[in-house]
Structure formats: C-alpha cells, structure tokens
Motif scaffolding. Sequence first.
Motif, PDB file in Angstrom:
ATOM      1  N   ASP A 107       0.822  -1.217   0.000  1.00 10.98           N
ATOM      2  CA  ASP A 107       0.000   0.000   0.000  1.00 10.98           C
ATOM      3  C   ASP A 107       0.854   1.263   0.000  1.00 10.98           C
ATOM      4  N   GLU A 108       2.012   1.212   0.660  1.00 10.15           N
ATOM      5  CA  GLU A 108       2.911   2.361   0.724  1.00 10.15           C
ATOM      6  C   GLU A 108       3.770   2.496  -0.534  1.00 10.15           C
ATOM      7  N   GLY A 109       3.667   1.523  -1.446  1.00  6.51           N
ATOM      8  CA  GLY A 109       4.424   1.598  -2.696  1.00  6.51           C
ATOM      9  C   GLY A 109       5.842   1.074  -2.610  1.00  6.51           C
ATOM     10  N   VAL A 110       6.219   0.507  -1.464  1.00  5.75           N
ATOM     11  CA  VAL A 110       7.554  -0.075  -1.344  1.00  5.75           C
ATOM     12  C   VAL A 110       7.651  -1.293  -2.257  1.00  5.75           C
ATOM     13  N   ILE A 111       6.647  -2.147  -2.201  1.00  2.18           N
ATOM     14  CA  ILE A 111       6.551  -3.293  -3.112  1.00  2.18           C
ATOM     15  C   ILE A 111       5.674  -2.837  -4.268  1.00  2.18           C
TER      16      ILE A 111
END
Length: 152
Positions: A45-49
């Motif tokens: 959700d945080e865009g790390v993955i």
Amino acid sequence: MNFDEIDKKLLRLIQHDGNISLNELAEEVNLTTTPCWKRLKRLEDEGVIRKRVALLDPDVIGLSFTAFVMLKTSDHSHQWYQTFVDTVADYPEVMEFYRMAGEYDYMLRVLVKDMKTFDNFYKKLVNSIKGLSDVTSTFAMESLKYTTELPF
C-alpha cells in the motif's frame, strides 16, 4: 521511510524469492501469518513493493545481445522531451531508460537477439526521433553481475 528489522528481512526474503509462501515468510521473521500478511500489505500500500514478477533468462529465450545507447539532443523543450519519452517507452527492446547528467542526455539499455536485430532497432529509433545530435552505442560482451535485489 522507516523500516524496522522485520520489514527489512521481509523485503530481503521476497526480493530473493517472490514465490516464498506466507507461512515460510512468517516463520523466517518470527511472526504468525496474519501480522506478517499485514506488514506485506502495508508495504504494498505504501508503494515499497511495486509488483511481483517472474525473471526470465534472456539467453534461454534468445535475447543475448545487450547494447547501451547514449543519446544527446539539441532540443530540451518540454514538448520534445515528452514526445521522446513516449516514443522510447513504446519500444519493448528498451529494458531501461535514463535521463542523465554529464556528457550524454539519455541512456538506454537495449536487449535484442543479435547485431542485425539491434541495427534494425537503431535505424527505427533514430528515424523516429527528430532533434538527436549524437547517438552512440556500446555492446556488452559478458554479463558479470545482474540483480534486481535492492541492498538493505
């Protein structure tokens, strides 16, 4: 962004093996599956993955010719830039595409079958883009290291 040791270990593990099961991940980081899944979901959700993919062996599928193409332009307008980016992004042979600082303005990593295929790509590229002032290419003889795993 702050990552605790569990986040870092999860990210190292899934970078190394995207097929690792949730049970295995949870066991490796000493969590039960639910909190482990919640951490992965948060990282997504945080865009790390960004996404999970399968990495193919280019040699096995006949794409063993790597070229690095360096380009200069005399036109630095936003309109030229946008047209250039859109054009280059549409070429499936372009594996990586960078705007550079230094002598050249842009660099491409191109992956194709052989020199003839590269020559066809090169002709198509330079004929479809106006405003290039210099284009040069170098060719990889051997890949000594390739990884998609980011260092933590």
